[in-house]
Design an enzyme around this catalytic site. Structure first.
Site, PDB file in Angstrom:
ATOM      1  N   ASN A 123     -57.746 -65.236 112.495  1.00 15.80           N
ATOM      2  CA  ASN A 123     -57.009 -66.077 111.875  1.00 15.80           C
ATOM      3  C   ASN A 123     -56.223 -65.410 110.857  1.00 15.80           C
ATOM      4  OD1 ASN A 123     -57.715 -68.459 113.396  1.00 15.80           O
ATOM      5  ND2 ASN A 123     -59.403 -68.634 112.007  1.00 15.80           N
ATOM      6  N   HIS A 136     -58.847 -59.181 108.184  1.00 17.49           N
ATOM      7  CA  HIS A 136     -60.164 -59.560 108.427  1.00 17.49           C
ATOM      8  C   HIS A 136     -60.358 -60.346 109.666  1.00 17.49           C
ATOM      9  CE1 HIS A 136     -59.558 -63.064 106.206  1.00 17.49           C
ATOM     10  NE2 HIS A 136     -60.626 -63.617 106.761  1.00 17.49           N
TER      11      HIS A 136
END
Length: 294
Positions: A123, A136
Protein backbone atom coordinates in the site's frame (compact mmCIF):
# COMPACT_ATOMS: atom_id res chain seq x y z
CA UNK A 1 -12.46 -23.46 -4.67
CA UNK A 2 -11.70 -24.70 -1.21
CA UNK A 3 -13.90 -26.06 1.53
CA UNK A 4 -11.50 -24.94 4.23
CA UNK A 5 -13.03 -22.35 6.54
CA UNK A 6 -10.29 -20.36 8.33
CA UNK A 7 -10.40 -20.41 12.08
CA UNK A 8 -8.56 -18.41 14.69
CA UNK A 9 -6.75 -20.31 17.44
CA UNK A 10 -8.95 -20.81 20.49
CA UNK A 11 -6.21 -19.48 22.75
CA UNK A 12 -5.94 -16.14 20.92
CA UNK A 13 -8.71 -13.82 22.14
CA UNK A 14 -7.40 -10.93 20.02
CA UNK A 15 -8.07 -12.60 16.67
CA UNK A 16 -11.47 -13.85 15.62
CA UNK A 17 -12.33 -15.10 12.11
CA UNK A 18 -15.99 -14.78 11.18
CA UNK A 19 -17.82 -15.85 8.03
CA UNK A 20 -20.91 -14.03 6.84
CA UNK A 21 -23.66 -16.69 6.95
CA UNK A 22 -25.30 -15.53 3.72
CA UNK A 23 -22.47 -14.25 1.50
CA UNK A 24 -19.62 -16.40 2.82
CA UNK A 25 -17.38 -13.34 3.21
CA UNK A 26 -14.44 -14.00 5.54
CA UNK A 27 -13.79 -11.21 8.05
CA UNK A 28 -10.81 -11.13 10.42
CA UNK A 29 -11.70 -9.30 13.64
CA UNK A 30 -8.39 -7.89 14.90
CA UNK A 31 -9.02 -5.51 17.78
CA UNK A 32 -5.33 -5.14 18.61
CA UNK A 33 -4.69 -3.26 15.35
CA UNK A 34 -6.70 -0.36 16.74
CA UNK A 35 -3.70 0.33 18.98
CA UNK A 36 -1.17 0.61 16.17
CA UNK A 37 0.16 4.13 15.59
CA UNK A 38 -1.09 6.10 12.57
CA UNK A 39 2.23 7.92 12.33
CA UNK A 40 5.59 7.34 14.03
CA UNK A 41 5.91 9.37 17.21
CA UNK A 42 9.54 10.29 16.52
CA UNK A 43 11.66 9.56 13.47
CA UNK A 44 11.13 6.88 10.86
CA UNK A 45 11.24 3.34 12.28
CA UNK A 46 12.32 1.97 8.88
CA UNK A 47 15.38 4.17 8.35
CA UNK A 48 18.76 2.71 9.46
CA UNK A 49 19.04 3.18 13.21
CA UNK A 50 15.25 3.23 13.60
CA UNK A 51 13.19 0.90 15.75
CA UNK A 52 12.77 -1.72 13.02
CA UNK A 53 16.18 -1.33 11.37
CA UNK A 54 18.88 -0.90 13.98
CA UNK A 55 21.64 -2.00 11.60
CA UNK A 56 22.48 -0.88 8.03
CA UNK A 57 20.71 -2.85 5.29
CA UNK A 58 19.98 -3.01 1.55
CA UNK A 59 16.66 -4.81 1.87
CA UNK A 60 15.17 -6.20 5.07
CA UNK A 61 12.18 -8.07 6.43
CA UNK A 62 10.81 -8.40 9.96
CA UNK A 63 7.68 -9.60 11.73
CA UNK A 64 4.89 -7.03 11.92
CA UNK A 65 4.41 -5.72 15.45
CA UNK A 66 0.67 -5.28 14.79
CA UNK A 67 -0.18 -8.40 12.77
CA UNK A 68 -3.55 -8.95 11.11
CA UNK A 69 -3.17 -12.69 11.83
CA UNK A 70 -1.48 -14.54 14.69
CA UNK A 71 1.46 -16.92 14.56
CA UNK A 72 4.10 -14.76 12.84
CA UNK A 73 2.10 -14.80 9.60
CA UNK A 74 2.51 -11.09 8.85
CA UNK A 75 5.80 -9.53 7.77
CA UNK A 76 7.07 -6.14 6.62
CA UNK A 77 9.57 -5.82 3.76
CA UNK A 78 11.81 -2.73 3.51
CA UNK A 79 12.83 -1.98 -0.08
CA UNK A 80 15.69 0.43 0.60
CA UNK A 81 17.35 2.39 3.44
CA UNK A 82 16.59 5.64 1.54
CA UNK A 83 13.52 7.23 3.10
CA UNK A 84 12.55 9.39 0.11
CA UNK A 85 13.05 6.72 -2.55
CA UNK A 86 10.31 5.21 -4.68
CA UNK A 87 10.16 1.70 -6.07
CA UNK A 88 10.90 3.10 -9.52
CA UNK A 89 13.94 5.00 -8.26
CA UNK A 90 15.50 1.75 -7.03
CA UNK A 91 16.40 0.93 -10.62
CA UNK A 92 16.69 -2.60 -11.94
CA UNK A 93 19.45 -3.56 -9.51
CA UNK A 94 17.60 -2.33 -6.43
CA UNK A 95 14.28 -3.78 -7.57
CA UNK A 96 15.96 -7.14 -8.18
CA UNK A 97 17.03 -7.23 -4.51
CA UNK A 98 13.41 -6.70 -3.47
CA UNK A 99 12.20 -9.43 -5.85
CA UNK A 100 14.79 -11.85 -4.46
CA UNK A 101 13.65 -11.12 -0.92
CA UNK A 102 9.99 -11.55 -1.92
CA UNK A 103 10.87 -14.92 -3.45
CA UNK A 104 12.86 -16.00 -0.39
CA UNK A 105 10.09 -15.12 2.03
CA UNK A 106 7.47 -16.75 -0.22
CA UNK A 107 9.44 -20.00 -0.20
CA UNK A 108 10.15 -19.96 3.54
CA UNK A 109 6.64 -18.99 4.61
CA UNK A 110 5.04 -21.34 2.10
CA UNK A 111 7.07 -24.24 3.47
CA UNK A 112 5.55 -23.84 6.93
CA UNK A 113 2.87 -26.35 7.96
CA UNK A 114 -0.54 -24.75 7.73
CA UNK A 115 0.41 -21.98 5.28
CA UNK A 116 -1.71 -22.41 2.15
CA UNK A 117 -1.18 -19.05 0.43
CA UNK A 118 1.49 -16.34 0.57
CA UNK A 119 0.34 -12.85 -0.42
CA UNK A 120 2.98 -10.22 -1.19
CA UNK A 121 1.53 -6.71 -1.39
CA UNK A 122 2.14 -2.98 -0.99
CA UNK A 123 0.00 0.00 0.00
CA UNK A 124 1.68 3.23 -1.11
CA UNK A 125 0.46 6.62 0.03
CA UNK A 126 -1.84 7.77 2.83
CA UNK A 127 -4.79 7.72 0.42
CA UNK A 128 -4.72 3.91 0.51
CA UNK A 129 -3.85 3.59 4.20
CA UNK A 130 -0.04 3.62 4.29
CA UNK A 131 1.01 5.24 7.57
CA UNK A 132 4.77 5.41 6.90
CA UNK A 133 6.20 6.98 3.75
CA UNK A 134 9.42 4.94 3.73
CA UNK A 135 9.26 2.46 0.77
CA UNK A 136 7.99 -0.84 2.07
CA UNK A 137 5.53 -3.64 1.49
CA UNK A 138 4.03 -6.51 3.44
CA UNK A 139 3.54 -10.26 3.27
CA UNK A 140 0.62 -12.27 4.72
CA UNK A 141 0.80 -16.06 5.09
CA UNK A 142 -2.77 -17.42 5.08
CA UNK A 143 -3.92 -20.76 6.47
CA UNK A 144 -6.34 -20.95 3.51
CA UNK A 145 -6.58 -19.71 -0.06
CA UNK A 146 -8.42 -16.36 0.04
CA UNK A 147 -11.55 -16.03 -2.05
CA UNK A 148 -10.25 -13.77 -4.84
CA UNK A 149 -7.08 -15.75 -5.63
CA UNK A 150 -9.21 -18.89 -5.49
CA UNK A 151 -11.57 -17.47 -8.13
CA UNK A 152 -8.64 -16.56 -10.39
CA UNK A 153 -7.28 -20.09 -10.09
CA UNK A 154 -10.70 -21.61 -10.71
CA UNK A 155 -11.05 -19.48 -13.85
CA UNK A 156 -7.56 -20.58 -14.99
CA UNK A 157 -6.49 -16.96 -15.36
CA UNK A 158 -3.87 -16.19 -17.98
CA UNK A 159 -2.70 -12.90 -19.49
CA UNK A 160 -4.41 -11.57 -22.60
CA UNK A 161 -2.06 -12.64 -25.44
CA UNK A 162 -3.30 -9.76 -27.60
CA UNK A 163 -4.00 -6.69 -25.41
CA UNK A 164 -3.93 -4.41 -28.47
CA UNK A 165 -4.67 -0.81 -27.50
CA UNK A 166 -4.41 -1.74 -23.82
CA UNK A 167 -0.70 -2.64 -24.09
CA UNK A 168 1.66 -0.39 -22.12
CA UNK A 169 5.12 -1.91 -22.51
CA UNK A 170 7.11 -5.14 -22.83
CA UNK A 171 10.42 -6.11 -21.24
CA UNK A 172 11.90 -9.43 -22.28
CA UNK A 173 9.17 -11.97 -21.69
CA UNK A 174 7.01 -9.67 -19.53
CA UNK A 175 3.98 -7.68 -20.65
CA UNK A 176 2.33 -4.73 -18.90
CA UNK A 177 -1.22 -3.90 -19.97
CA UNK A 178 -4.37 -2.21 -18.72
CA UNK A 179 -7.01 -4.84 -17.81
CA UNK A 180 -10.10 -5.12 -19.99
CA UNK A 181 -12.51 -4.45 -17.10
CA UNK A 182 -11.08 -3.05 -13.87
CA UNK A 183 -13.08 -1.72 -10.94
CA UNK A 184 -10.36 0.90 -10.36
CA UNK A 185 -9.81 3.95 -12.60
CA UNK A 186 -6.09 3.22 -12.86
CA UNK A 187 -5.10 -0.42 -13.17
CA UNK A 188 -2.15 -2.30 -14.64
CA UNK A 189 -1.50 -6.03 -14.99
CA UNK A 190 2.05 -7.38 -15.33
CA UNK A 191 2.62 -11.00 -16.33
CA UNK A 192 5.10 -13.22 -18.19
CA UNK A 193 4.11 -14.41 -21.66
CA UNK A 194 5.34 -17.92 -20.79
CA UNK A 195 3.60 -19.44 -17.78
CA UNK A 196 5.46 -19.48 -14.47
CA UNK A 197 3.60 -20.25 -11.22
CA UNK A 198 5.30 -18.17 -8.56
CA UNK A 199 8.23 -15.99 -7.52
CA UNK A 200 10.56 -18.81 -6.40
CA UNK A 201 10.22 -20.37 -9.87
CA UNK A 202 11.66 -17.31 -11.64
CA UNK A 203 15.24 -17.76 -12.85
CA UNK A 204 17.82 -14.96 -12.81
CA UNK A 205 16.97 -13.67 -16.29
CA UNK A 206 13.24 -13.51 -15.58
CA UNK A 207 13.83 -11.75 -12.27
CA UNK A 208 15.95 -9.11 -14.01
CA UNK A 209 13.25 -8.64 -16.64
CA UNK A 210 10.57 -8.38 -13.94
CA UNK A 211 12.64 -5.72 -12.16
CA UNK A 212 12.86 -3.79 -15.43
CA UNK A 213 9.16 -3.89 -16.26
CA UNK A 214 8.09 -3.15 -12.66
CA UNK A 215 10.31 -0.07 -12.31
CA UNK A 216 9.23 1.08 -15.77
CA UNK A 217 5.51 0.80 -15.02
CA UNK A 218 5.73 2.42 -11.58
CA UNK A 219 7.75 5.32 -13.02
CA UNK A 220 5.09 5.84 -15.70
CA UNK A 221 2.36 5.81 -13.07
CA UNK A 222 4.14 8.54 -11.10
CA UNK A 223 4.35 10.62 -14.29
CA UNK A 224 0.70 10.06 -15.15
CA UNK A 225 -0.56 12.95 -13.04
CA UNK A 226 2.77 14.66 -12.40
CA UNK A 227 2.94 13.61 -8.76
CA UNK A 228 3.46 10.41 -6.73
CA UNK A 229 0.51 8.15 -7.38
CA UNK A 230 -1.09 6.34 -4.44
CA UNK A 231 -1.45 2.69 -5.35
CA UNK A 232 -2.08 -0.81 -4.14
CA UNK A 233 0.02 -3.62 -5.58
CA UNK A 234 -0.28 -7.35 -5.02
CA UNK A 235 1.26 -10.51 -6.42
CA UNK A 236 -0.89 -13.47 -7.48
CA UNK A 237 1.01 -16.74 -7.27
CA UNK A 238 0.66 -20.47 -6.76
CA UNK A 239 -0.80 -21.60 -3.41
CA UNK A 240 1.49 -23.42 -1.02
CA UNK A 241 -0.99 -26.04 0.21
CA UNK A 242 0.92 -28.94 -1.38
CA UNK A 243 -1.32 -29.36 -4.43
CA UNK A 244 0.09 -29.06 -7.95
CA UNK A 245 -1.97 -26.10 -9.26
CA UNK A 246 -0.94 -26.52 -12.92
CA UNK A 247 -3.11 -23.53 -13.90
CA UNK A 248 -1.27 -21.04 -11.64
CA UNK A 249 0.14 -18.13 -13.67
CA UNK A 250 2.14 -15.58 -11.72
CA UNK A 251 1.08 -11.98 -12.21
CA UNK A 252 1.15 -8.59 -10.52
CA UNK A 253 -1.77 -6.18 -10.22
CA UNK A 254 -1.35 -2.46 -9.54
CA UNK A 255 -4.38 -0.24 -8.95
CA UNK A 256 -4.98 3.35 -7.85
CA UNK A 257 -8.15 5.08 -6.66
CA UNK A 258 -7.26 8.35 -8.45
CA UNK A 259 -9.32 9.21 -11.55
CA UNK A 260 -7.34 12.44 -12.06
CA UNK A 261 -4.58 14.28 -10.21
CA UNK A 262 -5.43 14.20 -6.50
CA UNK A 263 -9.08 13.28 -7.20
CA UNK A 264 -10.15 9.90 -5.82
CA UNK A 265 -12.85 7.82 -7.41
CA UNK A 266 -14.93 6.51 -4.52
CA UNK A 267 -16.70 3.18 -4.78
CA UNK A 268 -20.23 4.13 -3.79
CA UNK A 269 -23.44 2.59 -2.47
CA UNK A 270 -24.90 1.19 -5.70
CA UNK A 271 -21.59 -0.52 -6.50
CA UNK A 272 -21.18 -2.11 -3.09
CA UNK A 273 -24.84 -3.10 -2.95
CA UNK A 274 -25.05 -4.44 -6.48
CA UNK A 275 -21.57 -5.81 -6.92
CA UNK A 276 -21.33 -4.01 -10.27
CA UNK A 277 -18.94 -1.13 -10.83
CA UNK A 278 -18.79 2.09 -12.87
CA UNK A 279 -15.33 3.14 -14.10
CA UNK A 280 -15.01 6.70 -15.50
CA UNK A 281 -11.58 6.00 -17.06
CA UNK A 282 -11.51 4.24 -20.44
CA UNK A 283 -8.87 1.45 -20.31
CA UNK A 284 -7.60 2.11 -23.85
CA UNK A 285 -7.17 5.83 -23.11
CA UNK A 286 -5.24 5.07 -19.90
CA UNK A 287 -2.96 2.70 -21.80
CA UNK A 288 -2.33 5.33 -24.46
CA UNK A 289 -1.37 7.86 -21.77
CA UNK A 290 1.00 5.40 -20.08
CA UNK A 291 2.62 4.40 -23.38
CA UNK A 292 3.38 8.05 -24.07
CA UNK A 293 5.11 8.39 -20.69
CA UNK A 294 7.87 5.90 -21.48
Amino acid sequence: MTDHIPTAPDHDPDHDVRVDPSLGTVVHIVGTRQARPNLPSSGCPFCPGGREAAEPYDVRWFANRWPAMPGDRCEVVLYTPQHDATFASLGVEGARKVIDLWAQRTAELGARPGVDFVLVFENRGPEVGATIAHPHGQIYAYDHIPERPARLLEAKWSPDPHPGERLISEHGGWVAAVPFASTYPVAVSIAPRVQVPDLPSLDDARRDELAAVLTDVLARLDRLYGRPLPYMMWLNQRPTDGRAWPQAWFNIEIVSPWRSAGVPRFIAAAEIAGGEFFNPVIPEVLAEQLRALG
